[in-house]
Design an enzyme around this catalytic site. Sequence first.
Site, PDB file in Angstrom:
ATOM      1  N   HIS A   1     113.258   6.553 -32.025  1.00  0.00           N
ATOM      2  CA  HIS A   1     113.206   6.960 -33.430  1.00  0.00           C
ATOM      3  C   HIS A   1     113.855   5.895 -34.316  1.00  0.00           C
ATOM      4  CE1 HIS A   1     112.844  11.539 -32.368  1.00  0.00           C
ATOM      5  NE2 HIS A   1     111.714  10.889 -32.217  1.00  0.00           N
TER       6      HIS A   1
ATOM      7  N   HIS B   1     113.551  14.275 -35.811  1.00  0.00           N
ATOM      8  CA  HIS B   1     112.589  13.248 -35.396  1.00  0.00           C
ATOM      9  C   HIS B   1     112.098  12.522 -36.648  1.00  0.00           C
ATOM     10  CE1 HIS B   1     111.889  15.015 -31.203  1.00  0.00           C
ATOM     11  NE2 HIS B   1     112.834  15.749 -31.772  1.00  0.00           N
TER      12      HIS B   1
HETATM   13  C1  LIG Z   1     106.673   7.758 -27.152  1.00  0.00           C
HETATM   14  C2  LIG Z   1     107.099   8.163 -28.535  1.00  0.00           C
HETATM   15  C3  LIG Z   1     107.266   9.499 -28.835  1.00  0.00           C
HETATM   16  C4  LIG Z   1     107.656   9.891 -30.109  1.00  0.00           C
HETATM   17  N1  LIG Z   1     107.735  11.209 -30.394  1.00  0.00           N
HETATM   18  C5  LIG Z   1     107.972  11.610 -31.651  1.00  0.00           C
HETATM   19  C6  LIG Z   1     107.925  12.971 -31.993  1.00  0.00           C
HETATM   20  O1  LIG Z   1     107.663  13.839 -31.151  1.00  0.00           O
HETATM   21  N2  LIG Z   1     108.168  13.312 -33.288  1.00  0.00           N
HETATM   22  C7  LIG Z   1     108.462  12.381 -34.239  1.00  0.00           C
HETATM   23  O2  LIG Z   1     108.697  12.747 -35.383  1.00  0.00           O
HETATM   24  N3  LIG Z   1     108.509  11.069 -33.941  1.00  0.00           N
HETATM   25  C8  LIG Z   1     108.246  10.669 -32.672  1.00  0.00           C
HETATM   26  N4  LIG Z   1     108.240   9.340 -32.382  1.00  0.00           N
HETATM   27  C9  LIG Z   1     108.559   8.376 -33.449  1.00  0.00           C
HETATM   28  C10 LIG Z   1     107.474   8.251 -34.517  1.00  0.00           C
HETATM   29  O3  LIG Z   1     106.204   8.318 -33.943  1.00  0.00           O
HETATM   30  C11 LIG Z   1     107.680   6.929 -35.252  1.00  0.00           C
HETATM   31  O4  LIG Z   1     108.962   6.945 -35.865  1.00  0.00           O
HETATM   32  C12 LIG Z   1     106.623   6.713 -36.351  1.00  0.00           C
HETATM   33  O5  LIG Z   1     105.332   6.711 -35.807  1.00  0.00           O
HETATM   34  C13 LIG Z   1     106.873   5.389 -37.050  1.00  0.00           C
HETATM   35  O6  LIG Z   1     105.912   5.221 -38.060  1.00  0.00           O
HETATM   36  P1  LIG Z   1     105.667   3.794 -38.695  1.00  0.00           P
HETATM   37  O7  LIG Z   1     104.662   3.991 -39.759  1.00  0.00           O
HETATM   38  O8  LIG Z   1     106.987   3.210 -39.077  1.00  0.00           O
HETATM   39  O9  LIG Z   1     105.110   2.847 -37.589  1.00  0.00           O
HETATM   40  P2  LIG Z   1     104.100   3.083 -36.327  1.00  0.00           P
HETATM   41  O10 LIG Z   1     103.626   4.490 -36.275  1.00  0.00           O
HETATM   42  O11 LIG Z   1     104.751   2.517 -35.132  1.00  0.00           O
HETATM   43  O12 LIG Z   1     102.837   2.186 -36.707  1.00  0.00           O
HETATM   44  C14 LIG Z   1     102.864   0.785 -36.770  1.00  0.00           C
HETATM   45  C15 LIG Z   1     101.436   0.275 -36.607  1.00  0.00           C
HETATM   46  O13 LIG Z   1     101.375  -1.089 -36.974  1.00  0.00           O
HETATM   47  C16 LIG Z   1     100.590  -1.798 -36.045  1.00  0.00           C
HETATM   48  N5  LIG Z   1     101.032  -3.200 -36.062  1.00  0.00           N
HETATM   49  C17 LIG Z   1     102.268  -3.645 -35.781  1.00  0.00           C
HETATM   50  N6  LIG Z   1     102.327  -4.979 -35.879  1.00  0.00           N
HETATM   51  C18 LIG Z   1     101.096  -5.389 -36.247  1.00  0.00           C
HETATM   52  C19 LIG Z   1     100.525  -6.679 -36.504  1.00  0.00           C
HETATM   53  N7  LIG Z   1     101.262  -7.781 -36.389  1.00  0.00           N
HETATM   54  N8  LIG Z   1      99.231  -6.737 -36.843  1.00  0.00           N
HETATM   55  C20 LIG Z   1      98.482  -5.608 -36.943  1.00  0.00           C
HETATM   56  N9  LIG Z   1      98.969  -4.379 -36.706  1.00  0.00           N
HETATM   57  C21 LIG Z   1     100.264  -4.268 -36.369  1.00  0.00           C
HETATM   58  C22 LIG Z   1     100.891  -1.106 -34.736  1.00  0.00           C
HETATM   59  O14 LIG Z   1      99.916  -1.394 -33.736  1.00  0.00           O
HETATM   60  C23 LIG Z   1     100.927   0.351 -35.171  1.00  0.00           C
HETATM   61  O15 LIG Z   1      99.639   0.917 -35.154  1.00  0.00           O
HETATM   62  C24 LIG Z   1     107.892   8.908 -31.104  1.00  0.00           C
HETATM   63  C25 LIG Z   1     107.729   7.561 -30.808  1.00  0.00           C
HETATM   64  C26 LIG Z   1     107.332   7.180 -29.544  1.00  0.00           C
HETATM   65  C27 LIG Z   1     107.140   5.728 -29.251  1.00  0.00           C
END
Ligand SMILES: Cc1cc2nc3c(=O)[nH]c(=O)nc-3n(C[C@H](O)[C@H](O)[C@H](O)COP(=O)(O)OP(=O)(O)OC[C@H]3O[C@@H](n4cnc5c(N)ncnc54)[C@H](O)[C@@H]3O)c2cc1C
Length: 607
Positions: free
Chosen positions: A542, A586
């Site tokens: 997280h 979360h």
């Molecule tokens: C296994 C796991 C279980 C989890 N379970 C929960 C849960 O049950 N509940 C909850 O609330 N949270 C959970 N989380 C955490 C939550 O999913 C994340 O905090 C959230 O998704 C983060 O959102 P974000 O938009 O910051 O980035 P992300 O959702 O990580 O998205 C980032 C995106 O950017 C893309 N990207 C990155 N770098 C590049 C690049 N250079 N070029 C092109 N694309 C790129 C990636 O491929 C990805 O698709 C979990 C996380 C994991 C890993």
Amino acid sequence: MILAHRSVFSLLSLLRVALAAVHFQSPSDLQGVEYDFIVIGSGVAGGVVATRLGENQDFKILVVEAGPSNDDVFGIQVPGLQPNISMTGTRIDWNYTTTPQTHVGGIVDTYGRAMVLGGCSSHNGMVYTRGSRDDYDRWASVTDDANLSWDKIFPFFFKSETWSGPNDPSLPEIGHYDPSLHGTHGNLNVSAPYHVHPLNDLMVKAIQELSQSSDEFPALLDMNGGRPIGMGWGQETVGGGFRSSSATAYLAHTGDNVHILLNTRVTRIVPSTDGHLSNDHPNASSLDIRSVEFTTSQTGPVYNLTAKKELVVSGGVINSPQILLNSGIGPKGELQALGIESLIDNPSVGKNFSDQSSLSVGVSTSLPADDFNTTAALAEWLESHTGRLADPPFLAPLGWVRFPATANPFKDGSQDPTAGPNSPHVELVFKNIASTPGQETSMGNATLIMTVININPVSRGSITLATSSPFDAPIIDPNGLAVPIDTAIILEGVRSVQRLFSAQTFSSSVFGLVTPKPDANGTLTDEAIVDYITHNMKPYLHGVASCSMAPHGADWGVVDPEFKVRGATGLRIVDASVLPFVPSGHTQAPIYAVAEWASEVIKSSWK
Ligand SMILES: Cc1cc2nc3c(=O)[nH]c(=O)nc-3n(C[C@H](O)[C@H](O)[C@H](O)COP(=O)(O)OP(=O)(O)OC[C@H]3O[C@@H](n4cnc5c(N)ncnc54)[C@H](O)[C@@H]3O)c2cc1C
Ligand SMILES: *[C@@H]1O[C@H](CO)[C@@H](O)[C@H](O)[C@H]1NC(C)=O
Ligand SMILES: *[C@@H]1O[C@H](CO)[C@@H](O)[C@H](O)[C@H]1NC(C)=O
Ligand SMILES: *[C@@H]1O[C@H](CO)[C@@H](O)[C@H](O)[C@H]1NC(C)=O
Ligand SMILES: *[C@@H]1O[C@H](CO)[C@@H](O)[C@H](O)[C@H]1NC(C)=O
Ligand SMILES: *[C@@H]1O[C@H](CO)[C@@H](O)[C@H](O)[C@H]1NC(C)=O
Ligand SMILES: *[C@@H]1O[C@H](CO)[C@@H](O)[C@H](O)[C@H]1NC(C)=O
Ligand SMILES: *[C@@H]1O[C@H](CO)[C@@H](O)[C@H](O)[C@H]1NC(C)=O
Ligand SMILES: *[C@@H]1O[C@H](CO)[C@@H](O)[C@H](O)[C@H]1NC(C)=O
Ligand SMILES: *[C@@H]1O[C@H](CO)[C@@H](O)[C@H](O)[C@H]1NC(C)=O
Ligand SMILES: *[C@@H]1O[C@H](CO)[C@@H](O)[C@H](O)[C@H]1NC(C)=O
């Protein structure tokens, strides 16, 4: 008649195609369109921002996503198959590991990050928790921006959510959530999935019993009302038996002015040379950064595009700082040492990385295993999207404990790390009751696998670069347990588990801890528990704060309250990396809501 129906349906499906986002599998498929906005990453935040910007039909938006479509992996849509799709090193994961964790016996952990449309919302555990009102008020105070306060963000939870009813109409839902706290017209499906297991009713009885003598485990109707303290039922991003993600709930419903470029990695962002000015009017002390370089492989051609208006970096807590650092935005000395030319000297990029700490413990129980026939369950899901696989793979109860100010962790004078009195210190997850060979106790009982999470860590780590190549994984150091209070809080969380199961209600069904293992006399000393913690603690995935938001004009932080990168124009970051502290829950629900807010900020600056 039938024919008439058919033609209506095919007309509808044509309309749907015309209205949907346009997918490109490779940069060479792009059609020379000039984009107003380029969004890097399609995760929770990127999916929301691209979709909301796309509501203005005059804007052309490109989303660049490193991974494939979520539709390419069957298990993504099936809630109960989450364990099958969330391991590291698959084609939809970045295969990250941490540095050897100094305070956890030097172990190297995997650090899951999805690389697929929808980002981690396409493979996460689907738990939907907003954290406490104090968390948001602390963000508002640290960033000196009242817009992040609980009261201001609250409407955006409603905007993002549609309460989506029971996963099985025959199962209880009344009494499992508070309808007044949930939206009914948003994008994301949220529900309180439930499946029958004897632990559920025992838990209800036990908290009634314990509340006679202690206020540690109050009954909690809904953990999303701003004061998540007590025992309640988990809520999940699930609706109609399907996982709901930023890909299915947002990006699948945009107009065709939103284009999605898949399987393509952004390697750098660079100053723009197109002569278009962003509406910030770059000046001598800021750089206009609206161009991206991207490629499909380390050896393939590098393409570039310039956004007419802005770039939005939404690569997540690991990759957003990595992209900035690779582009020369970060600590000047550190970057120059790697041969990266400094563009904007900012010592905060990648620093202050914060993640929660989780500890898996085992409790001996004579309750039945929570197993099911996977073949039959899959057949049922395929037939009707119901059954055990329509539900995430955990037991339904979820617990949040706030220790009193006089409790052990604070007896030595340590400061309470929570954001305020509405915030719990630990989360208790009832993961599974396993009958898997090797997991039974010597007594022949099954093991209830639980997770105890310190949700308000004080320790801070970092994301730094190993090399100047965008294809090398960054150095990920959560630095868990660096500060003693973080260990003391998990220790007290383990004691909470013992206090919960000391209820008379559990006397014939749930016995003591087996992992960590008590000594020959059945005693678990603090020293033994701490030894177990300091060898088994895991990051909870997280992570936040690696590109923290800070007040306007602050001498630290990476973005300002308008999500703009300091020292740049035309460039914002919207994702987990900008949150200054982890919420006491979360992370996805807060990010959905904050990304909804950020979308309004961006849209209103281009009115
Ligand atoms: C296994 C796991 C279980 C989890 N379970 C929960 C849960 O049950 N509940 C909850 O609330 N949270 C959970 N989380 C955490 C939550 O999913 C994340 O905090 C959230 O998704 C983060 O959102 P974000 O938009 O910051 O980035 P992300 O959702 O990580 O998205 C980032 C995106 O950017 C893309 N990207 C990155 N770098 C590049 C690049 N250079 N070029 C092109 N694309 C790129 C990636 O491929 C990805 O698709 C979990 C996380 C994991 C890993
Ligand atoms: C999911 O994983 C479990 C455990 O490894 C396995 O038994 C099951 O067959 C898998 N299901 C699918 C649909 O891949
Ligand atoms: C994942 O990383 C490990 C090293 O940590 C490596 O051995 C393995 O080959 C990688 N897997 C993939 C699919 O790249
Ligand atoms: C944030 O809130 C303040 C009032 O507290 C308001 O003046 C300001 O415009 C808001 N910021 C944005 C970006 O809307
Ligand atoms: C899921 O959410 C959508 C809105 O995005 C809504 O139309 C649909 O009815 C919801 N599904 C269920 C099962 O509630
Ligand atoms: C961008 O790509 C074009 C070719 O498509 C090339 O001519 C130009 O030099 C590139 N610009 C940068 C800054 O790499
Ligand atoms: C880390 O965050 C704190 C505020 O929480 C701030 O004072 C400090 O300067 C930050 N450190 C860096 C390197 O940005
Ligand atoms: C699981 O279900 C399948 C399909 O209904 C059935 O054929 C099989 O015998 C079941 N297995 C067990 C161990 O009950
Ligand atoms: C399970 O463990 C308890 C407590 O150790 C013990 O009393 C009970 O006999 C065990 N049950 C079985 C089936 O072994
Ligand atoms: C168990 O208790 C006995 C008697 O009090 C004591 O002598 C022994 O050292 C204890 N064993 C452990 C492992 O603590
Ligand atoms: C120049 O741009 C920077 C970065 O956006 C901003 O902080 C500063 O106030 C601007 N200065 C002037 C004189 O407009």
